[in-house]
Design a protein around this motif. Structure first.
Motif, PDB file in Angstrom:
ATOM      1  N   LEU A 120       0.852  -1.184   0.000  1.00 38.84           N
ATOM      2  CA  LEU A 120       0.000   0.000   0.000  1.00 38.84           C
ATOM      3  C   LEU A 120       0.886   1.231   0.000  1.00 38.84           C
ATOM      4  O   LEU A 120       1.899   1.272   0.703  1.00 38.84           O
ATOM      5  N   MET A 121       0.499   2.207  -0.784  1.00 43.31           N
ATOM      6  CA  MET A 121       1.204   3.485  -0.783  1.00 43.31           C
ATOM      7  C   MET A 121       0.208   4.565  -0.391  1.00 43.31           C
ATOM      8  O   MET A 121      -0.845   4.712  -1.016  1.00 43.31           O
ATOM      9  N   GLY A 122       0.541   5.289   0.666  1.00 49.51           N
ATOM     10  CA  GLY A 122      -0.324   6.364   1.136  1.00 49.51           C
ATOM     11  C   GLY A 122       0.370   7.698   0.986  1.00 49.51           C
ATOM     12  O   GLY A 122       1.461   7.906   1.534  1.00 49.51           O
ATOM     13  N   TRP A 123      -0.240   8.586   0.205  1.00 49.14           N
ATOM     14  CA  TRP A 123       0.329   9.907  -0.036  1.00 49.14           C
ATOM     15  C   TRP A 123      -0.268  10.909   0.940  1.00 49.14           C
ATOM     16  O   TRP A 123      -1.477  11.175   0.908  1.00 49.14           O
ATOM     17  N   GLY A 124       0.552  11.469   1.805  1.00 45.48           N
ATOM     18  CA  GLY A 124       0.107  12.482   2.742  1.00 45.48           C
ATOM     19  C   GLY A 124       0.680  13.841   2.385  1.00 45.48           C
ATOM     20  O   GLY A 124       1.389  13.999   1.393  1.00 45.48           O
ATOM     21  N   VAL A 125       0.391  14.821   3.211  1.00 44.38           N
ATOM     22  CA  VAL A 125       0.885  16.175   2.964  1.00 44.38           C
ATOM     23  C   VAL A 125       2.386  16.259   3.221  1.00 44.38           C
ATOM     24  O   VAL A 125       3.105  16.983   2.539  1.00 44.38           O
ATOM     25  N   LYS A 126       2.891  15.476   4.189  1.00 40.80           N
ATOM     26  CA  LYS A 126       4.295  15.563   4.561  1.00 40.80           C
ATOM     27  C   LYS A 126       5.136  14.404   4.039  1.00 40.80           C
ATOM     28  O   LYS A 126       6.345  14.551   3.894  1.00 40.80           O
ATOM     29  N   ALA A 127       4.509  13.243   3.794  1.00 41.16           N
ATOM     30  CA  ALA A 127       5.312  12.072   3.450  1.00 41.16           C
ATOM     31  C   ALA A 127       4.501  11.050   2.666  1.00 41.16           C
ATOM     32  O   ALA A 127       3.276  11.126   2.589  1.00 41.16           O
ATOM     33  N   ILE A 128       5.224  10.078   2.090  1.00 38.26           N
ATOM     34  CA  ILE A 128       4.632   8.915   1.442  1.00 38.26           C
ATOM     35  C   ILE A 128       4.965   7.705   2.306  1.00 38.26           C
ATOM     36  O   ILE A 128       6.129   7.444   2.608  1.00 38.26           O
ATOM     37  N   GLU A 129       3.943   6.964   2.719  1.00 44.04           N
ATOM     38  CA  GLU A 129       4.142   5.769   3.530  1.00 44.04           C
ATOM     39  C   GLU A 129       3.911   4.523   2.681  1.00 44.04           C
ATOM     40  O   GLU A 129       2.980   4.482   1.873  1.00 44.04           O
ATOM     41  N   ILE A 130       4.750   3.530   2.889  1.00 40.79           N
ATOM     42  CA  ILE A 130       4.626   2.249   2.188  1.00 40.79           C
ATOM     43  C   ILE A 130       4.413   1.159   3.224  1.00 40.79           C
ATOM     44  O   ILE A 130       5.193   1.017   4.174  1.00 40.79           O
ATOM     45  N   ARG A 131       3.329   0.382   3.057  1.00 37.43           N
ATOM     46  CA  ARG A 131       2.976  -0.665   4.011  1.00 37.43           C
ATOM     47  C   ARG A 131       2.655  -1.965   3.272  1.00 37.43           C
ATOM     48  O   ARG A 131       2.301  -1.945   2.096  1.00 37.43           O
ATOM     49  N   ILE A 132       2.753  -3.074   3.982  1.00 39.44           N
ATOM     50  CA  ILE A 132       2.371  -4.371   3.439  1.00 39.44           C
ATOM     51  C   ILE A 132       0.868  -4.523   3.606  1.00 39.44           C
ATOM     52  O   ILE A 132       0.335  -4.372   4.708  1.00 39.44           O
ATOM     53  N   ALA A 133       0.169  -4.831   2.526  1.00 38.10           N
ATOM     54  CA  ALA A 133      -1.292  -4.887   2.577  1.00 38.10           C
ATOM     55  C   ALA A 133      -1.796  -5.995   3.493  1.00 38.10           C
ATOM     56  O   ALA A 133      -2.774  -5.812   4.212  1.00 38.10           O
ATOM     57  N   GLU A 134      -1.156  -7.124   3.492  1.00 36.84           N
ATOM     58  CA  GLU A 134      -1.642  -8.275   4.262  1.00 36.84           C
ATOM     59  C   GLU A 134      -1.516  -8.084   5.767  1.00 36.84           C
ATOM     60  O   GLU A 134      -2.269  -8.667   6.535  1.00 36.84           O
ATOM     61  N   THR A 135      -0.565  -7.261   6.197  1.00 35.73           N
ATOM     62  CA  THR A 135      -0.307  -7.107   7.626  1.00 35.73           C
ATOM     63  C   THR A 135      -0.434  -5.674   8.122  1.00 35.73           C
ATOM     64  O   THR A 135      -0.594  -5.454   9.323  1.00 35.73           O
ATOM     65  N   GLY A 136      -0.314  -4.708   7.222  1.00 39.04           N
ATOM     66  CA  GLY A 136      -0.312  -3.312   7.632  1.00 39.04           C
ATOM     67  C   GLY A 136       1.034  -2.828   8.124  1.00 39.04           C
ATOM     68  O   GLY A 136       1.180  -1.673   8.536  1.00 39.04           O
ATOM     69  N   HIS A 137       2.051  -3.704   8.072  1.00 35.85           N
ATOM     70  CA  HIS A 137       3.381  -3.357   8.578  1.00 35.85           C
ATOM     71  C   HIS A 137       4.005  -2.239   7.748  1.00 35.85           C
ATOM     72  O   HIS A 137       3.968  -2.257   6.523  1.00 35.85           O
TER      73      HIS A 137
END
Length: 204
Positions: A120-137
Protein backbone atom coordinates in the motif's frame (compact mmCIF):
# COMPACT_ATOMS: atom_id res chain seq x y z
CA UNK A 1 -15.37 0.63 -29.19
CA UNK A 2 -17.62 2.12 -26.56
CA UNK A 3 -20.79 0.86 -28.25
CA UNK A 4 -19.76 -2.73 -27.48
CA UNK A 5 -19.86 -2.24 -23.72
CA UNK A 6 -23.04 -3.59 -22.18
CA UNK A 7 -24.55 -2.85 -18.80
CA UNK A 8 -24.19 -5.84 -16.49
CA UNK A 9 -26.02 -4.72 -13.35
CA UNK A 10 -27.75 -1.57 -12.19
CA UNK A 11 -28.47 -0.58 -8.60
CA UNK A 12 -30.60 2.44 -7.85
CA UNK A 13 -31.99 3.95 -4.69
CA UNK A 14 -28.90 3.33 -2.56
CA UNK A 15 -29.27 4.99 0.84
CA UNK A 16 -25.68 6.23 0.87
CA UNK A 17 -23.84 7.70 -2.10
CA UNK A 18 -20.85 5.56 -3.17
CA UNK A 19 -17.58 7.49 -3.10
CA UNK A 20 -15.26 4.60 -4.03
CA UNK A 21 -15.96 1.02 -5.12
CA UNK A 22 -14.30 -2.29 -5.85
CA UNK A 23 -15.40 -5.73 -6.97
CA UNK A 24 -14.54 -9.05 -5.34
CA UNK A 25 -15.24 -12.57 -6.57
CA UNK A 26 -15.81 -15.07 -3.79
CA UNK A 27 -14.51 -18.57 -4.52
CA UNK A 28 -14.27 -17.65 -8.19
CA UNK A 29 -18.07 -17.48 -8.57
CA UNK A 30 -19.98 -15.05 -6.35
CA UNK A 31 -19.71 -11.36 -7.26
CA UNK A 32 -19.93 -8.63 -4.65
CA UNK A 33 -19.54 -4.89 -5.08
CA UNK A 34 -17.91 -3.20 -2.10
CA UNK A 35 -18.29 0.55 -1.82
CA UNK A 36 -17.33 3.26 0.62
CA UNK A 37 -19.63 6.11 1.62
CA UNK A 38 -19.54 9.00 4.06
CA UNK A 39 -20.74 6.78 6.90
CA UNK A 40 -18.59 3.70 6.20
CA UNK A 41 -18.52 0.68 3.90
CA UNK A 42 -21.33 -1.32 2.32
CA UNK A 43 -21.64 -4.35 0.05
CA UNK A 44 -23.97 -5.41 -2.75
CA UNK A 45 -24.56 -9.09 -3.44
CA UNK A 46 -24.73 -9.13 -7.23
CA UNK A 47 -26.51 -12.48 -7.34
CA UNK A 48 -29.29 -11.65 -4.90
CA UNK A 49 -29.30 -7.89 -5.48
CA UNK A 50 -29.49 -6.84 -1.84
CA UNK A 51 -27.31 -4.28 -0.07
CA UNK A 52 -25.99 -4.64 3.46
CA UNK A 53 -23.71 -2.81 5.87
CA UNK A 54 -20.14 -4.09 5.89
CA UNK A 55 -18.28 -1.84 8.34
CA UNK A 56 -19.43 1.42 9.94
CA UNK A 57 -16.88 3.22 12.15
CA UNK A 58 -19.51 4.59 14.54
CA UNK A 59 -16.86 6.07 16.82
CA UNK A 60 -16.03 8.67 14.12
CA UNK A 61 -18.13 11.79 14.65
CA UNK A 62 -17.43 13.53 11.35
CA UNK A 63 -18.18 12.05 7.90
CA UNK A 64 -15.87 9.20 6.93
CA UNK A 65 -13.42 9.65 4.05
CA UNK A 66 -12.91 6.24 2.37
CA UNK A 67 -9.53 5.92 0.64
CA UNK A 68 -9.23 2.38 -0.70
CA UNK A 69 -10.90 -1.04 -0.72
CA UNK A 70 -8.24 -3.73 -1.02
CA UNK A 71 -9.21 -7.31 -1.87
CA UNK A 72 -6.56 -9.45 -0.20
CA UNK A 73 -5.07 -12.48 -1.92
CA UNK A 74 -5.94 -14.79 0.96
CA UNK A 75 -9.20 -16.70 1.43
CA UNK A 76 -10.53 -16.68 -2.16
CA UNK A 77 -11.85 -13.12 -2.32
CA UNK A 78 -13.50 -13.13 1.10
CA UNK A 79 -10.98 -10.97 2.97
CA UNK A 80 -10.74 -7.19 2.62
CA UNK A 81 -8.76 -4.27 3.94
CA UNK A 82 -10.90 -1.14 4.26
CA UNK A 83 -8.93 2.11 4.46
CA UNK A 84 -10.55 5.33 5.63
CA UNK A 85 -9.47 8.59 7.31
CA UNK A 86 -6.13 7.73 8.96
CA UNK A 87 -7.03 4.09 9.71
CA UNK A 88 -7.63 0.72 8.12
CA UNK A 89 -9.49 -2.39 9.28
CA UNK A 90 -9.44 -6.03 8.16
CA UNK A 91 -12.87 -7.56 7.59
CA UNK A 92 -14.44 -10.27 5.44
CA UNK A 93 -17.31 -9.90 3.01
CA UNK A 94 -19.74 -10.78 5.80
CA UNK A 95 -18.63 -7.80 7.87
CA UNK A 96 -16.70 -9.79 10.49
CA UNK A 97 -13.35 -8.54 11.77
CA UNK A 98 -10.66 -10.98 10.60
CA UNK A 99 -7.54 -9.53 12.24
CA UNK A 100 -7.00 -7.85 15.56
CA UNK A 101 -4.94 -5.23 13.76
CA UNK A 102 -5.78 -1.62 13.03
CA UNK A 103 -3.72 0.11 10.35
CA UNK A 104 -2.70 3.55 11.62
CA UNK A 105 -1.11 5.94 9.14
CA UNK A 106 1.49 8.36 10.43
CA UNK A 107 -0.60 11.14 8.92
CA UNK A 108 -3.97 11.19 7.24
CA UNK A 109 -3.39 10.25 3.58
CA UNK A 110 -4.82 12.17 0.68
CA UNK A 111 -4.59 9.22 -1.69
CA UNK A 112 -3.99 5.48 -1.16
CA UNK A 113 -3.14 2.83 -3.75
CA UNK A 114 -2.75 -0.96 -3.64
CA UNK A 115 0.00 -1.88 -6.08
CA UNK A 116 1.04 -5.15 -7.71
CA UNK A 117 3.84 -5.86 -5.23
CA UNK A 118 1.22 -6.37 -2.52
CA UNK A 119 2.03 -3.06 -0.92
CA UNK A 120 0.00 0.00 0.00
CA UNK A 121 1.20 3.48 -0.78
CA UNK A 122 -0.32 6.36 1.14
CA UNK A 123 0.33 9.91 -0.04
CA UNK A 124 0.11 12.48 2.74
CA UNK A 125 0.89 16.18 2.96
CA UNK A 126 4.30 15.56 4.56
CA UNK A 127 5.31 12.07 3.45
CA UNK A 128 4.63 8.92 1.44
CA UNK A 129 4.14 5.77 3.53
CA UNK A 130 4.63 2.25 2.19
CA UNK A 131 2.98 -0.66 4.01
CA UNK A 132 2.37 -4.37 3.44
CA UNK A 133 -1.29 -4.89 2.58
CA UNK A 134 -1.64 -8.27 4.26
CA UNK A 135 -0.31 -7.11 7.63
CA UNK A 136 -0.31 -3.31 7.63
CA UNK A 137 3.38 -3.36 8.58
CA UNK A 138 5.24 -0.13 7.78
CA UNK A 139 8.09 -0.66 5.31
CA UNK A 140 9.22 2.87 4.55
CA UNK A 141 8.53 6.59 4.75
CA UNK A 142 9.60 9.14 2.16
CA UNK A 143 9.45 12.77 3.23
CA UNK A 144 8.46 15.53 0.80
CA UNK A 145 10.70 18.45 0.04
CA UNK A 146 7.68 20.72 -0.26
CA UNK A 147 5.13 19.92 2.39
CA UNK A 148 2.40 22.14 0.92
CA UNK A 149 1.86 20.01 -2.18
CA UNK A 150 -0.84 17.38 -2.53
CA UNK A 151 0.13 14.03 -4.04
CA UNK A 152 -2.30 11.70 -5.82
CA UNK A 153 -1.78 8.22 -7.29
CA UNK A 154 -2.10 8.00 -11.09
CA UNK A 155 -1.02 4.55 -12.30
CA UNK A 156 1.59 1.80 -12.13
CA UNK A 157 3.60 0.54 -15.09
CA UNK A 158 6.95 -1.13 -15.76
CA UNK A 159 7.88 -1.32 -12.06
CA UNK A 160 7.24 2.39 -11.62
CA UNK A 161 4.50 4.09 -9.63
CA UNK A 162 3.38 7.42 -11.08
CA UNK A 163 1.76 10.16 -9.04
CA UNK A 164 0.93 13.82 -9.48
CA UNK A 165 1.70 16.73 -7.21
CA UNK A 166 -0.59 19.73 -7.06
CA UNK A 167 0.69 23.03 -5.72
CA UNK A 168 -1.67 25.92 -6.27
CA UNK A 169 -2.49 25.98 -9.97
CA UNK A 170 0.60 24.02 -10.94
CA UNK A 171 0.83 20.26 -11.36
CA UNK A 172 3.79 17.95 -11.93
CA UNK A 173 4.08 14.19 -12.45
CA UNK A 174 6.64 12.11 -10.54
CA UNK A 175 7.42 8.43 -10.26
CA UNK A 176 8.98 6.03 -7.80
CA UNK A 177 10.88 3.03 -9.13
CA UNK A 178 11.00 -0.43 -7.54
CA UNK A 179 14.40 -2.08 -7.62
CA UNK A 180 15.15 -5.79 -7.42
CA UNK A 181 15.18 -5.81 -3.62
CA UNK A 182 11.63 -4.40 -3.50
CA UNK A 183 12.83 -1.06 -2.13
CA UNK A 184 11.55 2.19 -3.55
CA UNK A 185 13.80 4.96 -4.66
CA UNK A 186 12.60 8.44 -5.35
CA UNK A 187 12.35 9.88 -8.84
CA UNK A 188 15.11 12.34 -7.99
CA UNK A 189 17.44 9.46 -7.13
CA UNK A 190 16.60 7.84 -10.45
CA UNK A 191 17.49 11.04 -12.29
CA UNK A 192 20.77 11.30 -10.39
CA UNK A 193 21.64 7.68 -11.24
CA UNK A 194 20.89 8.20 -14.93
CA UNK A 195 22.96 11.42 -14.99
CA UNK A 196 25.95 9.70 -13.37
CA UNK A 197 25.64 6.82 -15.85
CA UNK A 198 25.62 9.27 -18.76
CA UNK A 199 28.70 11.05 -17.37
CA UNK A 200 30.57 7.75 -17.02
CA UNK A 201 29.62 6.79 -20.58
CA UNK A 202 30.85 10.12 -21.99
CA UNK A 203 34.16 9.85 -20.11
CA UNK A 204 34.77 6.35 -21.44
Amino acid sequence: PYNRFMKFKSYTGLRHKPLIANLTVEDGQRLKVIYGASNGFHAIDCDQGHTYELFLPNYVNSPVTPHNITVLNSNNGHDLLLLYDDEGVYVNTHGLITKDVLVNWGERPISVAHISTGQLMGWGVKAIEIRIAETGHLEGVFMHKKQTQKLKFLCEKNEKVFFASVLGRRSQIYFMALNRNNHYVSSESVRQQSQSQQQMASQS
